[in-house]
Scaffold this motif. Sequence first.
Motif, PDB file in Angstrom:
ATOM      1  N   VAL A 239     -18.042 -18.311 -15.601  1.00 20.42           N
ATOM      2  CA  VAL A 239     -16.741 -18.240 -16.286  1.00 20.42           C
ATOM      3  C   VAL A 239     -16.694 -16.991 -17.164  1.00 20.42           C
ATOM      4  CG1 VAL A 239     -15.217 -19.380 -17.950  1.00 20.42           C
ATOM      5  CG2 VAL A 239     -16.420 -20.735 -16.219  1.00 20.42           C
TER       6      VAL A 239
ATOM      7  N   SER B 227     -12.018 -20.388 -23.473  1.00 19.88           N
ATOM      8  CA  SER B 227     -12.573 -21.005 -22.272  1.00 19.88           C
ATOM      9  C   SER B 227     -13.794 -21.870 -22.580  1.00 19.88           C
ATOM     10  CB  SER B 227     -12.931 -19.941 -21.239  1.00 19.88           C
ATOM     11  OG  SER B 227     -14.019 -19.182 -21.696  1.00 19.88           O
TER      12      SER B 227
ATOM     13  N   GLN C 222     -16.465 -13.816 -15.090  1.00 19.17           N
ATOM     14  CA  GLN C 222     -15.109 -13.603 -14.578  1.00 19.17           C
ATOM     15  C   GLN C 222     -14.213 -13.000 -15.659  1.00 19.17           C
ATOM     16  OE1 GLN C 222     -13.059 -17.164 -13.447  1.00 19.17           O
ATOM     17  NE2 GLN C 222     -11.550 -16.070 -12.219  1.00 19.17           N
TER      18      GLN C 222
END
Length: 155
Positions: free
Chosen positions: A38, A10, A41
Amino acid sequence: PRVIEELMESGCLGRKSGKGIFMYGGSSKGGARQVNPVAEQILSRYRVAGQQPPAGEDVQWRTYLRSVNEAALCLQEDIIANPVMVISVSYFGIGHCPQRGGPFQFLDTYGADRFVGKMRDYQEKLGFRFEPAQIVQDYAKSGKKFYVVSLCRIL
């Protein structure tokens, strides 16, 4: 672990990419950093339901027990010849308190049986990383002490 792979995929690569677990940018050395949403999560998918962050003493036990277990694994796998060989490494390498002896002195005074019990408790909660070394389990069953055995081997 898969969580690290997901973070990397990511783009959460840390300071060099400007984001990791935290957001990096500007010069906020020593200041509070914003948590990367991000990364948060991704990490949330790996949290164990009901697991609380460890308290201070729990962190100490978890860290110390694993280091003692690693020393026992070194003896079990013939990486070291006897427990005495660990003493200087534990003092100078990892900062073990000289007045208390090394990890094997801890096993002898705390008790291999109590050590195995505590490791099993953590293993039940936290998994395989807390599986006690077989040699410690054997010593717990037999009641043997590590230093008596090692001194006999040296002499």
